[in-house]
Design a protein around this motif. Sequence first.
Motif, PDB file in Angstrom:
ATOM      1  N   TRP A  65       0.879  -1.327   0.223  1.00 38.70           N
ATOM      2  CA  TRP A  65      -0.585  -0.142  -0.125  1.00 38.70           C
ATOM      3  C   TRP A  65       0.944   1.113   0.459  1.00 38.70           C
ATOM      4  N   ARG A  66       0.985   2.211  -1.284  1.00 38.75           N
ATOM      5  CA  ARG A  66       1.285   3.035  -1.036  1.00 38.75           C
ATOM      6  C   ARG A  66       0.665   3.891  -1.632  1.00 38.75           C
ATOM      7  N   GLY A  67       0.104   5.139  -0.919  1.00 37.75           N
ATOM      8  CA  GLY A  67      -0.833   5.680  -1.141  1.00 37.75           C
ATOM      9  C   GLY A  67      -0.973   7.316  -0.575  1.00 37.75           C
ATOM     10  N   LEU A  68      -2.087   7.958  -1.650  1.00 31.14           N
ATOM     11  CA  LEU A  68      -1.836   9.285  -1.224  1.00 31.14           C
ATOM     12  C   LEU A  68      -3.514   9.883  -1.193  1.00 31.14           C
ATOM     13  N   MET A  69      -3.617   9.877   0.084  1.00 25.66           N
ATOM     14  CA  MET A  69      -4.797  11.015   0.334  1.00 25.66           C
ATOM     15  C   MET A  69      -5.789  12.053  -0.384  1.00 25.66           C
ATOM     16  N   LEU A  70      -6.299  12.200  -1.126  1.00 29.18           N
ATOM     17  CA  LEU A  70      -6.331  14.136  -1.424  1.00 29.18           C
ATOM     18  C   LEU A  70      -8.252  14.526  -0.953  1.00 29.18           C
ATOM     19  N   ASP A  71      -8.809  15.090   0.093  1.00 31.14           N
ATOM     20  CA  ASP A  71      -9.194  15.739   0.746  1.00 31.14           C
ATOM     21  C   ASP A  71      -9.933  16.304  -0.635  1.00 31.14           C
ATOM     22  N   VAL A  72     -11.103  15.704  -1.125  1.00 30.66           N
ATOM     23  CA  VAL A  72     -12.039  16.994  -1.899  1.00 30.66           C
ATOM     24  C   VAL A  72     -13.149  17.108  -1.326  1.00 30.66           C
ATOM     25  N   ALA A  73     -13.455  16.712  -0.207  1.00 31.76           N
ATOM     26  CA  ALA A  73     -14.822  17.483   0.562  1.00 31.76           C
ATOM     27  C   ALA A  73     -14.525  18.526   0.897  1.00 31.76           C
ATOM     28  N   ARG A  74     -13.337  19.092   1.682  1.00 34.71           N
ATOM     29  CA  ARG A  74     -13.167  20.504   2.233  1.00 34.71           C
ATOM     30  C   ARG A  74     -13.191  21.537   0.854  1.00 34.71           C
ATOM     31  N   HIS A  75     -12.133  20.895  -0.172  1.00 38.49           N
ATOM     32  CA  HIS A  75     -12.098  22.006  -1.139  1.00 38.49           C
ATOM     33  C   HIS A  75     -12.534  20.847  -2.397  1.00 38.49           C
ATOM     34  N   VAL A  80      -4.226  11.062 -10.640  1.00 36.31           N
ATOM     35  CA  VAL A  80      -3.781   9.540 -10.754  1.00 36.31           C
ATOM     36  C   VAL A  80      -2.568   9.494 -12.160  1.00 36.31           C
ATOM     37  N   ASP A  81      -1.501  10.333 -13.217  1.00 40.62           N
ATOM     38  CA  ASP A  81      -1.126   9.962 -13.481  1.00 40.62           C
ATOM     39  C   ASP A  81       0.178  10.401 -12.789  1.00 40.62           C
ATOM     40  N   VAL A  82       0.291  11.520 -11.347  1.00 37.49           N
ATOM     41  CA  VAL A  82       1.154  11.371 -11.288  1.00 37.49           C
ATOM     42  C   VAL A  82       1.330  10.583  -9.874  1.00 37.49           C
ATOM     43  N   LEU A  83       0.703  10.156 -10.049  1.00 37.12           N
ATOM     44  CA  LEU A  83       1.236   9.150  -8.708  1.00 37.12           C
ATOM     45  C   LEU A  83       1.572   7.646  -9.989  1.00 37.12           C
ATOM     46  N   ALA A  84       0.554   7.399 -10.516  1.00 35.41           N
ATOM     47  CA  ALA A  84       1.608   6.355 -12.004  1.00 35.41           C
ATOM     48  C   ALA A  84       2.890   6.439 -11.869  1.00 35.41           C
ATOM     49  N   ALA A  85       3.285   7.866 -12.184  1.00 34.14           N
ATOM     50  CA  ALA A  85       5.019   8.352 -12.399  1.00 34.14           C
ATOM     51  C   ALA A  85       5.333   8.131 -11.089  1.00 34.14           C
ATOM     52  N   HIS A  86       5.175   7.944 -10.130  1.00 38.75           N
ATOM     53  CA  HIS A  86       5.678   7.385  -8.450  1.00 38.75           C
ATOM     54  C   HIS A  86       5.839   6.663  -8.301  1.00 38.75           C
ATOM     55  N   TYR A 144     -10.003   4.789 -15.017  1.00 35.07           N
ATOM     56  CA  TYR A 144      -8.440   5.162 -15.177  1.00 35.07           C
ATOM     57  C   TYR A 144      -7.656   4.825 -14.323  1.00 35.07           C
ATOM     58  N   ALA A 145      -7.225   5.264 -12.813  1.00 35.65           N
ATOM     59  CA  ALA A 145      -6.263   3.981 -11.911  1.00 35.65           C
ATOM     60  C   ALA A 145      -6.222   2.983 -12.277  1.00 35.65           C
ATOM     61  N   ALA A 146      -7.404   1.942 -12.921  1.00 37.70           N
ATOM     62  CA  ALA A 146      -7.186   0.985 -13.122  1.00 37.70           C
ATOM     63  C   ALA A 146      -5.911   0.123 -14.667  1.00 37.70           C
ATOM     64  N   GLU A 147      -6.619   1.683 -15.349  1.00 33.61           N
ATOM     65  CA  GLU A 147      -5.267   1.000 -16.164  1.00 33.61           C
ATOM     66  C   GLU A 147      -3.948   0.997 -16.016  1.00 33.61           C
ATOM     67  N   ARG A 148      -3.398   1.854 -14.670  1.00 31.72           N
ATOM     68  CA  ARG A 148      -2.711   2.420 -14.287  1.00 31.72           C
ATOM     69  C   ARG A 148      -2.077   2.005 -12.805  1.00 31.72           C
ATOM     70  N   HIS A 149      -3.033   0.671 -12.281  1.00 30.77           N
ATOM     71  CA  HIS A 149      -2.675  -0.832 -11.647  1.00 30.77           C
ATOM     72  C   HIS A 149      -2.786   0.543 -10.429  1.00 30.77           C
ATOM     73  N   ILE A 150      -3.632   1.785 -10.186  1.00 31.20           N
ATOM     74  CA  ILE A 150      -3.782   2.314  -8.592  1.00 31.20           C
ATOM     75  C   ILE A 150      -4.879   1.951  -8.480  1.00 31.20           C
TER      76      ILE A 150
END
Length: 507
Positions: free
Chosen positions: A100-110, A121-127, A192-198
């Motif tokens: 598990w190598r993750g990033l949480m984005l809080d899209v609720a507050r903003h 998703v692309d940025v995570l895949a690149a890393h 889209y994420a699944a195509e990038r194994h996310i």
Amino acid sequence: MTGEPNLIPAPRRLEPTGGSGPIGDTVVCRVDPLLGPEAYRLTVAADRVEIVGGDDAGVFWGRQTLRQLSGPDAFRRAPLSREPAVVPYLTVEDAPRFAWRGLMLDVARHFLAKDDVLRYVDVLAAHKLNVLHLHLTDDQGWRVEIKRYPRLTEVGAWRPRTRLGWGEPELWDERPHGGFYTQDDLREIVAYAAERHIRVVPEIDLPGHSQAAVAAYPELGNADAVDTGAPGVKTDWGISPHVLAPTDAVVEFYEGVFTEILEVFPGRFVHIGGDECVKDQWRESPTAQARIAELGVGDEDGLQSWMIRHFDRWLAARGRRLIGWDEILQGGLAPGAAVMCWRWYTGGVAAAEAGHDVVMCPQQEVYLDHVQSEDAGEPVPFGWVHTLEDVYRFEPVPPRLSGTPHAAHVIGTQANLWSEVTENRARVDYQVFPRLAAFAEVAWSTLPHPDKRDFGDFDRRMHEAHYARLDALDIAYRPPTGPHPWQQRPGIPGRMHHKPRRTWYMA
């Protein structure tokens, strides 16, 4: 591999350093399960480029490494030149430390637009990060369409104004703010994420952080303890006292919510929040007190545990697995639940020693909404200072677990970005980068003891190549010399913590 995104533009040929000519456009990919999940072997020779992965994800990560070797321009959306890319002869054998190598984005507050989420998703895949945790509901907004309960987005997705920053002076943006994702939007993100194994992990908060839901459906709240009617969607920050009522009707309502969530998100884990549940209304509510007696759970913590355990069983019966913030330990933790540890390391250590899987994301180390330096120009400074070097020296497995069988229960790590003061994509970029690059190396690699890590080498690699890759990706990162003038937000108050950092390691 079929289904893989075209990460190396076809017109760009690969030429090994020292080679006599281009080797063609073909990259041979195959799977060898003996390598293990997500592992890969990349070979660049004069006569071939071959990527062998332990699975399709391993092949994908090998392609990312080849992309890095091809130069920063490989991270642009189209090639700048048809000249061959120069790649050195090499063999790379690599495998991730954590699943598990993750990033949480809080899209609720903003709220972040769908395209901005797809971009990340692309940025995570690149890393080589493989989990996107979307924090979809909170007091300040409900961001996911639930068809059987339309008012969750008709009412709960919008607030009339928004607090600017923290503390004094009290400032407000008087424009309404909101938005939500339709279920098809989220299916698109998941695919889209699944195509990038996310994997995309949804978070639907309960029983706290629920004011937006109560604003939409007041019957979800503790009406016998609060006689002021629907509270409205919260417009400022902090923790709301408006929590869900512990009734069968509320549980049935959220079963309906999760039924639709499971139809959109096919992944194993579902996040239910469980943090910062202010129980004052339950103490004042005759209904809640009667429920405590009826269930025999002892107190309000036991009442929260009852609700968490219910949804653990409910999700498990449908082949899913509950994960929540470390407060779900209070009152007893459901046997199958996993813990996301954010308050120092205490909860994660206790959960791992009790046999529960843990994702480590302590706020004192990897909360990316926290300020990046002591620079007076940092926009809306909040929290502890987490420099790039601090994040690079983060160690997900604390000393008490290291070398013990319990360490295997640390299944991964995650960086979190709460969005109270990241109101648009540029602000998200600034807070996330370059620190996410350091976090990604920590999450993937087995590094030495934090005090022995060669940050100088990491910083050199950032300057030699990775900042240029971030430029190619059009990421508005914090420059190593400090914020650009246009990245500052003078006059917006912040809230800093001044406690020592990294004291956990000395414990």
